[in-house]
Design an enzyme around this catalytic site. Structure first.
Site, PDB file in Angstrom:
ATOM      1  N   LEU A  21     -22.653 -13.501  80.761  1.00 45.00           N
ATOM      2  CA  LEU A  21     -22.004 -12.881  81.849  1.00 45.00           C
ATOM      3  C   LEU A  21     -22.665 -11.359  82.113  1.00 45.00           C
ATOM      4  O   LEU A  21     -22.011 -10.485  82.495  1.00 45.00           O
ATOM      5  CB  LEU A  21     -20.544 -12.835  81.686  1.00 45.00           C
ATOM      6  N   ARG A  34     -30.655 -18.127  66.947  1.00 38.94           N
ATOM      7  CA  ARG A  34     -29.540 -17.895  67.887  1.00 38.94           C
ATOM      8  C   ARG A  34     -28.349 -18.008  66.886  1.00 38.94           C
ATOM      9  O   ARG A  34     -28.224 -19.242  66.455  1.00 38.94           O
ATOM     10  CB  ARG A  34     -29.311 -18.912  69.064  1.00 38.94           C
ATOM     11  N   TYR A  87     -23.363 -26.357  66.781  1.00 37.39           N
ATOM     12  CA  TYR A  87     -24.327 -27.392  66.544  1.00 37.39           C
ATOM     13  C   TYR A  87     -24.494 -27.398  64.967  1.00 37.39           C
ATOM     14  O   TYR A  87     -23.895 -26.596  64.296  1.00 37.39           O
ATOM     15  CB  TYR A  87     -25.617 -27.247  67.359  1.00 37.39           C
ATOM     16  N   ALA A 142     -32.641 -26.345  74.310  1.00 38.65           N
ATOM     17  CA  ALA A 142     -32.486 -27.050  72.962  1.00 38.65           C
ATOM     18  C   ALA A 142     -33.221 -28.148  73.034  1.00 38.65           C
ATOM     19  O   ALA A 142     -33.133 -29.071  73.753  1.00 38.65           O
ATOM     20  CB  ALA A 142     -31.066 -27.141  72.947  1.00 38.65           C
ATOM     21  N   ARG A 188     -26.657 -18.372  83.696  1.00 40.53           N
ATOM     22  CA  ARG A 188     -26.295 -19.164  85.052  1.00 40.53           C
ATOM     23  C   ARG A 188     -26.756 -18.491  86.389  1.00 40.53           C
ATOM     24  O   ARG A 188     -26.981 -18.977  87.184  1.00 40.53           O
ATOM     25  CB  ARG A 188     -24.588 -19.424  85.063  1.00 40.53           C
TER      26      ARG A 188
END
Ligand code: FNR
Length: 356
Positions: free
Chosen positions: A299, A228, A180, A57, A322
């Site tokens: 995930l 997104r 956001y 971002a 991640r």
């Protein structure tokens, strides 16, 4: 034949495979500018074989930063550092993209690993802005944007997109997810405006859609534009999958090339059934009902899982977040796991596992 390792065509741009790194804030910028941390971070993911690397971002206005560590593109001096990241990614055969963002009422807090509460004036905090003066969680209440403030948002996104092009990026992603600013306009939970930017679905989507259309106009026709979205707030009465589908149908006509499908982030305490691939069905629904290409995220950590998502037509692209922070070589190792010849860099060929 691996679907995950087949190319993906978006306008004139070809991604070498269907694995992307989603945008992930590093909170390591100084005055919005790239530091050495970013160079090693993005460079090593490109070496690791991600076909698409979406830079975190990047704020279109200083007050749109989440923290003092956010990257920015509100100023020409911020271009060169990003151009170095572009060169690092392209030298490894990856495609560089960048997410353009404004944090709205979730701005002016600590870096990701610091306290997530509004910065005081002594800490360099600033007054945040939002569609309505409703605070997020225990944050300071934002100022509701007036007509003048709203008028600054669209040109800021456009100017940042132009700078991203100057830096050499091949795709831009507009951040309209995770609570956001643009998501704050979409959701009836954070947007209580009574003017043409609030109330009905048509009014709530007005600013996000105008921003996206204006960036599409400014972004070269041969290069793709990504958006997104949070497909649901996971809260009754909030933004949901039906509204997402309706918006995506319009975004398709506006020339958006791919929807990056996430969820949540608008309100704290939402009950989110997180588990392996839990957001994939939202991506699949958008793909099926609108015909727009989609990226699935959340995930996705295993090569066979990622392969099945693409091979099964659930998504066109998978984003590994991640897990790729834990293991920058995830794409190369996924190739090996799927029996695809992995393009390890020449410098590392003597380190390949036996039998490769
Ligand atoms: C994120 N995420 C995120 N999302 C986004 O749209 N813009 C951003 O800048 C960030 N920043 C960010 C930083 C860090 C450290 C993490 C872990 C996450 C969300 C991210 O892109 C992704 O959607 C989620 O992490 C879920 O995917 P994984 O991690 O389960 O693969």
């Amino acid at each position: 034949m691996s679907s995950l390792f087949s190319p993906l065509q978006l306008r004139d741009l070809q991604l070498p495979n269907r694995i992307g790194m989603p945008p992930m804030c590093q909170y390591s910028a100084i005055d919005g500018r790239v530091t050495d941390w970013h160079l090693q971070h993005y460079g090593s993911r490109a070496v690791g074989g991600a076909g698409l690397v979406i830079v975190e971002a990047t704020a279109v206005l200083p007050e749109g930063r989440i923290s003092h560590g956010d990257l920015g593109l509100w100023d020409d001096t911020q271009i060169e550092g990003l151009a170095r990241i572009v060169r690092l990614i392209e030298a490894q055969g990856g495609v560089p993209a960048i997410q353009l963002a404004h944090a709205g009422r979730k701005a002016s807090v600590g870096r990701g690993w610091e306290a997530q509460k509004t910065l005081t004036a002594a800490e360099g905090g600033w007054t945040t802005v939002a569609p309505s003066a409703i605070a997020f969680d225990g944050y300071a209440p934002p100022q509701a944007l007036d007509a003048n403030g709203i008028g600054q948002v669209l040109p800021a996104f456009v100017a940042a997109a132009r700078r991203a092009l100057q830096a050499g990026f091949k795709a831009v992603e507009i951040h309209a997810a995770h609570g956001y600013l643009l998501h704050q306009f979409l959701s009836p939970l954070s947007n209580l405006r009574t003017d043409e930017y609030g109330g009905s679905f048509a009014n709530r989507i007005r600013l996000p859609r105008a921003v996206i259309a204006a960036v599409r106009e400014a972004w070269p026709q041969h290069l793709p534009l990504l958006v997104r979205l949070s497909a649901t707030d996971w809260v009754d009465g909030g933004w949901d999958a039906e509204q997402t589908i309706d918006l995506c149908r319009l975004l398709k006509t506006d020339g958006v090339d791919l929807i990056d499908v996430s969820t949540g982030g608008l309100v704290p305490g939402a009950k989110i059934p997180a588990g392996p691939g839990f957001q994939v069905p939202f991506a699949t629904r958008i793909r099926t009902e609108t015909g727009l290409p989609v990226a699935a995220v959340g995930l996705i950590t295993d090569a066979a899982q990622a392969e099945a998502i693409v091979a099964g037509g659930e998504a066109d692209l998978v984003l590994v977040g991640r897990e790729i922070l834990r293991n920058p070589h995830w794409p190369l190792q996924a190739a090996q796991a799927l029996g695809v010849t992995a393009a390890w860099p020449a410098q590392y060929l003597r380190a390949l596992p036996p039998g490769t």
